[in-house]
Design a protein around this motif. Structure first.
Motif, PDB file in Angstrom:
ATOM      1  N   PRO A 122       0.801  -1.229   0.000  1.00 32.25           N
ATOM      2  CA  PRO A 122       0.000   0.000   0.000  1.00 32.25           C
ATOM      3  C   PRO A 122       0.836   1.282   0.000  1.00 32.25           C
ATOM      4  O   PRO A 122       0.456   2.272  -0.626  1.00 32.25           O
ATOM      5  N   GLY A 123       1.970   1.267   0.649  1.00 35.89           N
ATOM      6  CA  GLY A 123       2.816   2.458   0.707  1.00 35.89           C
ATOM      7  C   GLY A 123       3.445   2.817  -0.625  1.00 35.89           C
ATOM      8  O   GLY A 123       3.850   3.966  -0.843  1.00 35.89           O
ATOM      9  N   LEU A 124       3.506   1.870  -1.544  1.00 34.41           N
ATOM     10  CA  LEU A 124       4.120   2.142  -2.847  1.00 34.41           C
ATOM     11  C   LEU A 124       3.304   3.112  -3.685  1.00 34.41           C
ATOM     12  O   LEU A 124       3.840   3.769  -4.579  1.00 34.41           O
ATOM     13  N   ALA A 125       2.038   3.235  -3.395  1.00 30.03           N
ATOM     14  CA  ALA A 125       1.184   4.175  -4.128  1.00 30.03           C
ATOM     15  C   ALA A 125       1.623   5.628  -3.921  1.00 30.03           C
ATOM     16  O   ALA A 125       1.254   6.501  -4.697  1.00 30.03           O
ATOM     17  N   ALA A 126       2.418   5.874  -2.908  1.00 27.47           N
ATOM     18  CA  ALA A 126       2.884   7.238  -2.623  1.00 27.47           C
ATOM     19  C   ALA A 126       4.110   7.624  -3.443  1.00 27.47           C
ATOM     20  O   ALA A 126       4.552   8.769  -3.374  1.00 27.47           O
ATOM     21  N   ALA A 127       4.644   6.710  -4.231  1.00 30.49           N
ATOM     22  CA  ALA A 127       5.826   7.020  -5.048  1.00 30.49           C
ATOM     23  C   ALA A 127       5.508   8.164  -5.998  1.00 30.49           C
ATOM     24  O   ALA A 127       4.409   8.252  -6.544  1.00 30.49           O
ATOM     25  N   ARG A 128       6.466   9.055  -6.195  1.00 34.27           N
ATOM     26  CA  ARG A 128       6.273  10.214  -7.070  1.00 34.27           C
ATOM     27  C   ARG A 128       7.341  10.313  -8.145  1.00 34.27           C
ATOM     28  O   ARG A 128       7.381  11.288  -8.881  1.00 34.27           O
ATOM     29  N   CYS A 129       8.211   9.330  -8.220  1.00 38.35           N
ATOM     30  CA  CYS A 129       9.258   9.332  -9.232  1.00 38.35           C
ATOM     31  C   CYS A 129       9.294   7.959  -9.897  1.00 38.35           C
ATOM     32  O   CYS A 129       8.764   6.992  -9.355  1.00 38.35           O
ATOM     33  N   PRO A 130       9.900   7.849 -11.063  1.00 38.10           N
ATOM     34  CA  PRO A 130      10.002   6.555 -11.730  1.00 38.10           C
ATOM     35  C   PRO A 130      10.743   5.539 -10.860  1.00 38.10           C
ATOM     36  O   PRO A 130      11.675   5.886 -10.138  1.00 38.10           O
ATOM     37  N   VAL A 131      10.301   4.286 -10.957  1.00 41.68           N
ATOM     38  CA  VAL A 131      10.879   3.210 -10.150  1.00 41.68           C
ATOM     39  C   VAL A 131      11.215   2.037 -11.070  1.00 41.68           C
ATOM     40  O   VAL A 131      10.357   1.568 -11.818  1.00 41.68           O
ATOM     41  N   LEU A 132      12.449   1.577 -11.009  1.00 40.23           N
ATOM     42  CA  LEU A 132      12.876   0.383 -11.734  1.00 40.23           C
ATOM     43  C   LEU A 132      12.810  -0.790 -10.772  1.00 40.23           C
ATOM     44  O   LEU A 132      13.507  -0.803  -9.756  1.00 40.23           O
ATOM     45  N   VAL A 133      11.959  -1.760 -11.070  1.00 36.45           N
ATOM     46  CA  VAL A 133      11.841  -2.972 -10.262  1.00 36.45           C
ATOM     47  C   VAL A 133      12.639  -4.051 -10.988  1.00 36.45           C
ATOM     48  O   VAL A 133      12.301  -4.437 -12.102  1.00 36.45           O
ATOM     49  N   MET A 134      13.720  -4.506 -10.368  1.00 33.42           N
ATOM     50  CA  MET A 134      14.578  -5.525 -10.967  1.00 33.42           C
ATOM     51  C   MET A 134      14.310  -6.851 -10.267  1.00 33.42           C
ATOM     52  O   MET A 134      14.404  -6.931  -9.041  1.00 33.42           O
ATOM     53  N   ALA A 135      13.995  -7.880 -11.069  1.00 33.77           N
ATOM     54  CA  ALA A 135      13.620  -9.172 -10.501  1.00 33.77           C
ATOM     55  C   ALA A 135      14.432 -10.289 -11.132  1.00 33.77           C
ATOM     56  O   ALA A 135      14.695 -10.274 -12.334  1.00 33.77           O
ATOM     57  N   GLY A 136      14.785 -11.246 -10.319  1.00 26.44           N
ATOM     58  CA  GLY A 136      15.435 -12.449 -10.813  1.00 26.44           C
ATOM     59  C   GLY A 136      14.393 -13.544 -10.978  1.00 26.44           C
ATOM     60  O   GLY A 136      13.610 -13.805 -10.064  1.00 26.44           O
ATOM     61  N   ALA A 137      14.363 -14.171 -12.140  1.00 35.17           N
ATOM     62  CA  ALA A 137      13.382 -15.222 -12.395  1.00 35.17           C
ATOM     63  C   ALA A 137      13.566 -16.412 -11.455  1.00 35.17           C
ATOM     64  O   ALA A 137      12.630 -17.161 -11.213  1.00 35.17           O
ATOM     65  N   GLN A 138      14.752 -16.552 -10.896  1.00 36.18           N
ATOM     66  CA  GLN A 138      15.049 -17.672  -9.996  1.00 36.18           C
ATOM     67  C   GLN A 138      15.122 -17.235  -8.531  1.00 36.18           C
ATOM     68  O   GLN A 138      15.658 -17.950  -7.694  1.00 36.18           O
ATOM     69  N   GLY A 151      18.998 -14.853  -9.460  1.00 38.81           N
ATOM     70  CA  GLY A 151      18.292 -15.120  -8.225  1.00 38.81           C
ATOM     71  C   GLY A 151      18.004 -13.795  -7.543  1.00 38.81           C
ATOM     72  O   GLY A 151      17.516 -12.867  -8.165  1.00 38.81           O
ATOM     73  N   HIS A 152      18.363 -13.701  -6.262  1.00 39.71           N
ATOM     74  CA  HIS A 152      18.098 -12.503  -5.475  1.00 39.71           C
ATOM     75  C   HIS A 152      19.247 -11.518  -5.649  1.00 39.71           C
ATOM     76  O   HIS A 152      20.189 -11.490  -4.880  1.00 39.71           O
ATOM     77  N   GLY A 153      19.170 -10.713  -6.696  1.00 36.64           N
ATOM     78  CA  GLY A 153      20.208  -9.723  -6.967  1.00 36.64           C
ATOM     79  C   GLY A 153      20.769  -9.887  -8.362  1.00 36.64           C
ATOM     80  O   GLY A 153      21.800 -10.529  -8.548  1.00 36.64           O
ATOM     81  N   ALA A 154      20.084  -9.336  -9.344  1.00 39.53           N
ATOM     82  CA  ALA A 154      20.520  -9.462 -10.739  1.00 39.53           C
ATOM     83  C   ALA A 154      21.910  -8.873 -10.951  1.00 39.53           C
ATOM     84  O   ALA A 154      22.658  -9.340 -11.806  1.00 39.53           O
ATOM     85  N   TRP A 155      22.271  -7.864 -10.183  1.00 45.64           N
ATOM     86  CA  TRP A 155      23.593  -7.242 -10.341  1.00 45.64           C
ATOM     87  C   TRP A 155      24.706  -8.229  -9.990  1.00 45.64           C
ATOM     88  O   TRP A 155      25.826  -8.068 -10.443  1.00 45.64           O
ATOM     89  N   ARG A 156      24.409  -9.260  -9.197  1.00 44.61           N
ATOM     90  CA  ARG A 156      25.414 -10.285  -8.891  1.00 44.61           C
ATOM     91  C   ARG A 156      25.443 -11.363  -9.965  1.00 44.61           C
ATOM     92  O   ARG A 156      26.513 -11.827 -10.358  1.00 44.61           O
ATOM     93  N   ASP A 157      24.272 -11.799 -10.410  1.00 42.42           N
ATOM     94  CA  ASP A 157      24.185 -12.930 -11.324  1.00 42.42           C
ATOM     95  C   ASP A 157      24.309 -12.543 -12.789  1.00 42.42           C
ATOM     96  O   ASP A 157      24.821 -13.321 -13.596  1.00 42.42           O
ATOM     97  N   GLU A 158      23.814 -11.393 -13.165  1.00 39.51           N
ATOM     98  CA  GLU A 158      23.886 -10.906 -14.541  1.00 39.51           C
ATOM     99  C   GLU A 158      24.304  -9.435 -14.528  1.00 39.51           C
ATOM    100  O   GLU A 158      23.540  -8.548 -14.922  1.00 39.51           O
ATOM    101  N   PRO A 159      25.530  -9.154 -14.052  1.00 43.14           N
ATOM    102  CA  PRO A 159      25.930  -7.763 -13.849  1.00 43.14           C
ATOM    103  C   PRO A 159      25.908  -6.901 -15.111  1.00 43.14           C
ATOM    104  O   PRO A 159      25.479  -5.747 -15.053  1.00 43.14           O
ATOM    105  N   GLU A 160      26.343  -7.433 -16.240  1.00 43.06           N
ATOM    106  CA  GLU A 160      26.369  -6.597 -17.448  1.00 43.06           C
ATOM    107  C   GLU A 160      24.964  -6.149 -17.834  1.00 43.06           C
ATOM    108  O   GLU A 160      24.736  -4.967 -18.102  1.00 43.06           O
TER     109      GLU A 160
END
Length: 90
Positions: free
Chosen positions: A23-39, A69-78
């Motif tokens: 519910p608190g995410l509705a208060a966002a006022r700037c663009p948000v990049l949600v990065m998810a690992g499929a695993q 997995g949990h942290g795309a910057w670790r598993d797929e940094p490029e």
């Protein structure tokens, strides 16, 4: 990282299952990049989709990384850092 397993256990047993931050995410006022690992076992893609959907329309961008997995910057940094650069520059 200093691991405190007593704190982790307390969180998992007492707090984690009752938390709802969406519910608190509705208060966002700037663009948000949600990065998810499929695993990701911690925040699976369906949860990341919920996060992106809870943000105001037009502000969220969901990027799912098939080999991460949990942290795309670790598993797929490029790929992850390239997406971050594009998002910031946009």
């Amino acid at each position: 990282i200093r691991h405190r397993f007593d704190i982790l256990r307390h969180f998992i047993v007492n707090e984690m299952h009752a938390m709802n931050l969406l519910p608190g995410l509705a208060a966002a006022r700037c663009p948000v990049l949600v990065m998810a690992g499929a695993q990701d076992p911690v925040c699976p893609p369906a949860d990341s989709e919920d996060i992106a959907a809870a943000l105001p329309p037009g502000l969220s961008q969901l990027q799912v990384y098939a080999g991460s997995g949990h942290g795309a910057w670790r598993d797929e940094p490029e790929a992850a850092f390239a997406a971050l650069r594009r998002f910031i520059l946009a």
